[in-house]
Scaffold this active site. Structure first.
Site, PDB file in Angstrom:
ATOM      1  N   GLN A 192       1.077  -1.418   0.196  1.00 49.54           N
ATOM      2  CA  GLN A 192       0.096   0.050  -0.068  1.00 49.54           C
ATOM      3  C   GLN A 192       0.805   1.302   0.009  1.00 49.54           C
ATOM      4  O   GLN A 192       2.020   1.744   0.651  1.00 49.54           O
ATOM      5  CB  GLN A 192      -1.053   0.169   1.299  1.00 49.54           C
ATOM      6  CG  GLN A 192      -1.761   0.857   1.352  1.00 49.54           C
ATOM      7  CD  GLN A 192      -2.839   0.834   2.268  1.00 49.54           C
ATOM      8  OE1 GLN A 192      -2.611  -0.169   3.303  1.00 49.54           O
ATOM      9  NE2 GLN A 192      -3.769   1.624   2.741  1.00 49.54           N
ATOM     10  N   SER A 238       5.010  -6.730   3.081  1.00 47.19           N
ATOM     11  CA  SER A 238       2.971  -6.065   3.314  1.00 47.19           C
ATOM     12  C   SER A 238       2.335  -6.898   3.108  1.00 47.19           C
ATOM     13  O   SER A 238       2.400  -7.691   2.318  1.00 47.19           O
ATOM     14  CB  SER A 238       2.447  -4.828   3.545  1.00 47.19           C
ATOM     15  OG  SER A 238       1.819  -4.528   4.650  1.00 47.19           O
ATOM     16  N   LEU A 239       0.499  -6.160   2.360  1.00 39.67           N
ATOM     17  CA  LEU A 239      -0.034  -6.379   0.913  1.00 39.67           C
ATOM     18  C   LEU A 239       0.429  -6.901   0.313  1.00 39.67           C
ATOM     19  O   LEU A 239      -0.098  -7.779  -0.026  1.00 39.67           O
ATOM     20  CB  LEU A 239      -0.471  -5.251   0.815  1.00 39.67           C
ATOM     21  CG  LEU A 239      -0.970  -5.101  -0.348  1.00 39.67           C
ATOM     22  CD1 LEU A 239      -2.663  -6.628  -0.419  1.00 39.67           C
ATOM     23  CD2 LEU A 239      -1.786  -4.331  -1.051  1.00 39.67           C
ATOM     24  N   ARG A 299      -8.783  -9.106   3.870  1.00 39.37           N
ATOM     25  CA  ARG A 299      -8.013  -7.864   4.467  1.00 39.37           C
ATOM     26  C   ARG A 299      -8.048  -7.145   4.994  1.00 39.37           C
ATOM     27  O   ARG A 299      -8.263  -5.364   5.967  1.00 39.37           O
ATOM     28  CB  ARG A 299      -5.958  -8.215   4.392  1.00 39.37           C
ATOM     29  CG  ARG A 299      -5.117  -7.968   4.376  1.00 39.37           C
ATOM     30  CD  ARG A 299      -3.960  -7.926   3.884  1.00 39.37           C
ATOM     31  NE  ARG A 299      -2.642  -7.522   4.668  1.00 39.37           N
ATOM     32  CZ  ARG A 299      -2.324  -6.589   4.280  1.00 39.37           C
ATOM     33  NH1 ARG A 299      -2.456  -5.448   3.495  1.00 39.37           N
ATOM     34  NH2 ARG A 299      -0.910  -6.531   4.941  1.00 39.37           N
ATOM     35  N   HIS A 347       0.412  -2.980  11.591  1.00 38.49           N
ATOM     36  CA  HIS A 347       1.757  -3.472  11.485  1.00 38.49           C
ATOM     37  C   HIS A 347       2.065  -3.470  13.232  1.00 38.49           C
ATOM     38  O   HIS A 347       3.461  -3.650  13.217  1.00 38.49           O
ATOM     39  CB  HIS A 347       2.724  -3.566  10.808  1.00 38.49           C
ATOM     40  CG  HIS A 347       2.776  -4.302   9.241  1.00 38.49           C
ATOM     41  ND1 HIS A 347       2.123  -5.640   8.901  1.00 38.49           N
ATOM     42  CD2 HIS A 347       2.282  -3.915   8.265  1.00 38.49           C
ATOM     43  CE1 HIS A 347       2.084  -5.720   8.096  1.00 38.49           C
ATOM     44  NE2 HIS A 347       2.124  -4.515   7.495  1.00 38.49           N
ATOM     45  N   GLN A 386       1.272 -11.151   9.831  1.00 35.10           N
ATOM     46  CA  GLN A 386       1.638 -10.203   9.647  1.00 35.10           C
ATOM     47  C   GLN A 386       1.573  -9.141  10.229  1.00 35.10           C
ATOM     48  O   GLN A 386       2.483  -8.896  10.345  1.00 35.10           O
ATOM     49  CB  GLN A 386       1.731 -10.214   7.983  1.00 35.10           C
ATOM     50  CG  GLN A 386       2.267  -9.902   7.432  1.00 35.10           C
ATOM     51  CD  GLN A 386       1.892  -9.417   6.176  1.00 35.10           C
ATOM     52  OE1 GLN A 386       0.342  -8.688   6.449  1.00 35.10           O
ATOM     53  NE2 GLN A 386       2.475  -9.559   4.372  1.00 35.10           N
TER      54      GLN A 386
END
Length: 290
Positions: free
Chosen positions: A9, A88-89, A113, A196, A245
């Site tokens: 993102q 991440s994503l 998500r 996170h 995660q």
């Protein structure tokens, strides 16, 4: 050895994916399939929406995922990864590209998500901040020293660049202390929440249920996962790492170092922008990145 990497993102831009859609019948087919799965025409927002449209988490995450995964699909036989990773994503993009997940299941997980993270952001006002010019251990010590608030390292992006995440008071206090410690910059990011960090626990719990219901296969190559930066091919281990995660930091610096140690000499970034290209070059100037 060739590593393919996928952004997260923040890489989105207005017009993203339109060239792919216009130039490839296969890409068009996948974009239209995505419109059906999501129940709205995300392509309209990607190609012709505003920057504000694309900043909505429920749009941003599937948009970046689609641009990344469809870029891999249209490469056809040229997509021959020895290893993959995503920031991440981007880890979900990497899993689909490496055939650990189907396109449909990957997109559904990304959508869930995004929605879960959006809800978690609305529960408590929170934010993230970029910290430049300090060693990792100094940032960790400062975050650990702050009591009564939530603030943790969230993204270890490259040497001298960490993103911290938490509630407003915690992040602001940490930025103040980090500047006193000599940070070149410690500045809040324009994000909707504390990704996170422990504040994402409600989203993580919601996503865990969705991950448990999804079938994962053995990927065509190892995937280096965010939570520990190690290569993984076992579907059950991949699922457990993916569950962790959202509340754990993205260990990108260590991921890139481990990929290089394991033989990666060439990195290819697939998806919008070139953020990862810049980060990888800061980890090592010896490798080729494009």
């Amino acid at each position: 050895m060739k590593a393919f990497v996928f952004p997260g993102q923040g890489a989105q831009f207005v017009g993203m994916g339109q060239d792919l859609y216009n130039q490839s019948a296969l890409a068009k087919e996948y974009f239209e399939k995505a419109n059906e799965i999501l129940g709205f025409r995300i392509t309209d927002l990607m190609f012709n929406g505003t920057a504000e449209d694309l900043r909505q988490t429920k749009v941003t995450q599937p948009a970046v995922f689609l641009h990344s995964v469809i870029s891999a699909i249209v490469l056809g036989d040229e997509f021959q990864p020895d290893m993959v990773a995503g920031h991440s994503l981007g880890e979900l993009s990497a899993l689909v590209a490496a055939k650990a997940l189907t396109f449909e299941d990957g997109l559904k997980l990304v959508s869930k998500r995004a929605m879960a993270m959006q809800k978690a952001c609305e529960l408590e006002e929170s934010t993230m901040a970029a910290v430049l010019g300090l060693p990792d251990d100094v940032v960790e010590e400062v975050c650990d020293s702050i009591s009564g608030c939530v603030v943790v390292p969230a993204n270890y992006n490259c040497p001298g660049q960490i993103v911290i995440s938490g509630d407003i008071a915690g992040v602001d206090k940490a930025c103040e202390l980090l500047k006193e410690k000599g940070a070149k910059r410690a500045i809040r990011l324009s994000v909707g929440g504390a990704f996170h960090s422990p504040l994402m626990r409600p989203a993580a719990e919601e996503l865990q249920a969705a991950i448990d219901e999804t079938v994962f296969s053995h990927p065509v190559c190892p995937i280096y996962q965010n939570v520990n930066a190690y290569p993984q091919t076992d579907p059950e281990a991949i699922k457990e790492n993916l569950k962790a995660q959202l509340t754990a930091p993205v260990r990108w610096t260590q991921t890139v170092k481990n990929m290089i140690t394991d033989g990666a000499t060439e990195f290819v970034e697939l998806g919008p922008g070139d953020v990862l290209k810049g980060l990888i070059k800061k980890v090592s100037s010896e490798v080729t990145v494009h």
